[in-house]
Design an enzyme around this catalytic site. Structure first.
Site, PDB file in Angstrom:
ATOM      1  N   ASP A  72      13.693  14.397  64.254  1.00 44.02           N
ATOM      2  CA  ASP A  72      14.793  13.775  64.983  1.00 44.02           C
ATOM      3  C   ASP A  72      16.078  14.527  64.620  1.00 44.02           C
ATOM      4  O   ASP A  72      16.048  15.577  63.962  1.00 44.02           O
ATOM      5  CB  ASP A  72      14.858  12.260  64.725  1.00 44.02           C
ATOM      6  CG  ASP A  72      15.347  11.898  63.325  1.00 44.02           C
ATOM      7  OD1 ASP A  72      15.600  12.812  62.509  1.00 44.02           O
ATOM      8  OD2 ASP A  72      15.481  10.691  63.042  1.00 44.02           O
ATOM      9  N   CYS A 127      12.251  13.450  59.614  1.00 45.06           N
ATOM     10  CA  CYS A 127      13.382  12.615  60.012  1.00 45.06           C
ATOM     11  C   CYS A 127      14.204  12.398  58.738  1.00 45.06           C
ATOM     12  O   CYS A 127      14.052  13.142  57.772  1.00 45.06           O
ATOM     13  CB  CYS A 127      12.930  11.322  60.690  1.00 45.06           C
ATOM     14  SG  CYS A 127      12.032  10.150  59.661  1.00 45.06           S
ATOM     15  N   HIS A 141     -14.760  11.677  49.217  1.00 49.11           N
ATOM     16  CA  HIS A 141     -13.527  11.446  49.978  1.00 49.11           C
ATOM     17  C   HIS A 141     -13.802  11.428  51.482  1.00 49.11           C
ATOM     18  O   HIS A 141     -13.069  10.799  52.239  1.00 49.11           O
ATOM     19  CB  HIS A 141     -12.492  12.514  49.644  1.00 49.11           C
ATOM     20  CG  HIS A 141     -12.187  12.585  48.178  1.00 49.11           C
ATOM     21  ND1 HIS A 141     -11.623  11.536  47.488  1.00 49.11           N
ATOM     22  CD2 HIS A 141     -12.430  13.559  47.256  1.00 49.11           C
ATOM     23  CE1 HIS A 141     -11.499  11.868  46.215  1.00 49.11           C
ATOM     24  NE2 HIS A 141     -11.986  13.087  46.047  1.00 49.11           N
ATOM     25  N   THR A 144      14.191  10.038  56.414  1.00 39.16           N
ATOM     26  CA  THR A 144      13.340   9.690  55.269  1.00 39.16           C
ATOM     27  C   THR A 144      11.922  10.225  55.394  1.00 39.16           C
ATOM     28  O   THR A 144      11.174  10.205  54.416  1.00 39.16           O
ATOM     29  CB  THR A 144      13.234   8.164  55.136  1.00 39.16           C
ATOM     30  OG1 THR A 144      12.668   7.657  56.360  1.00 39.16           O
ATOM     31  CG2 THR A 144      14.589   7.525  54.883  1.00 39.16           C
ATOM     32  N   HIS A 152      -7.744  14.818  49.223  1.00 39.95           N
ATOM     33  CA  HIS A 152      -8.462  13.533  49.235  1.00 39.95           C
ATOM     34  C   HIS A 152      -8.406  12.815  50.582  1.00 39.95           C
ATOM     35  O   HIS A 152      -9.372  12.137  50.948  1.00 39.95           O
ATOM     36  CB  HIS A 152      -7.888  12.599  48.157  1.00 39.95           C
ATOM     37  CG  HIS A 152      -8.274  13.000  46.763  1.00 39.95           C
ATOM     38  ND1 HIS A 152      -8.078  12.200  45.659  1.00 39.95           N
ATOM     39  CD2 HIS A 152      -8.839  14.148  46.283  1.00 39.95           C
ATOM     40  CE1 HIS A 152      -8.509  12.819  44.564  1.00 39.95           C
ATOM     41  NE2 HIS A 152      -8.974  14.009  44.910  1.00 39.95           N
TER      42      HIS A 152
END
Ligand code: RB5
Length: 149
Positions: free
Chosen positions: A12, A69, A137, A71, A102
């Protein structure tokens, strides 16, 4: 898993400059970088950019996606709504290694207001250079994918 060495990048408005640096870095590492913007700095909406990148990963046009973005959190949440996408936010190298080894993540989210440019590039290095370990996994990742509707 598709292995076409193509990485889609989007962000963004909060992460345009970091996305440009990450795109240059991805190219320097020998990958094809598919930067889908945005280019201009106007305020925009992270869900649309996260989903646009996620759709290129889900369709296997791109092997991996890197989305950014402020965060990393909002754009990650949007990307994970796309079937077949497994995206994690990373602010440290251990998490970047683990979401590949994993969780077989096919997308990485970064927060331009959380980490600095050097940290972002180091996280991208680890993400792109770590293989999925499979084995036990694999069953767990299959369980995640089975939650897709
Ligand atoms: C935009 O101001 C900001 O909310 C966005 O970049 C992101 O941090 C959301 O998760």
């Amino acid at each position: 898993m598709v292995t076409n060495k193509r990485v889609v990048l989007s962000s963004d408005h909060a992460a345009i400059e970091m996305r440009k640096k990450v795109t240059e870095h991805v190219l320097a590492l020998g990958w094809v970088a598919v930067d889908i913007g945005p280019i201009t700095p106007e305020s925009t909406h992270y869900p649309q950019h996260g989903v646009a990148a996620a759709e290129l990963v889900a369709s296997e046009d791109c092997q991996f996606g890197i989305i950014l973005c402020g965060t990393g959190q909002g754009i990650m949440m949007a990307a994970n709504k796309v079937k077949g996408v497994r995206c994690g936010v990373c602010s440290d190298l251990f998490s970047a290694e683990m979401i590949r080894a994993h969780n077989n993540a096919n997308m990485l989210a970064l927060g331009a207001r959380v980490i600095n440019e050097l940290e972002a590039l180091q996280i991208v290095d680890v993400f792109l250079n770590t293989e999925f370990e499979g084995g036990r996994h694999g069953k767990r990742v299959d369980m995640i994918d089975a939650l897709d509707v």
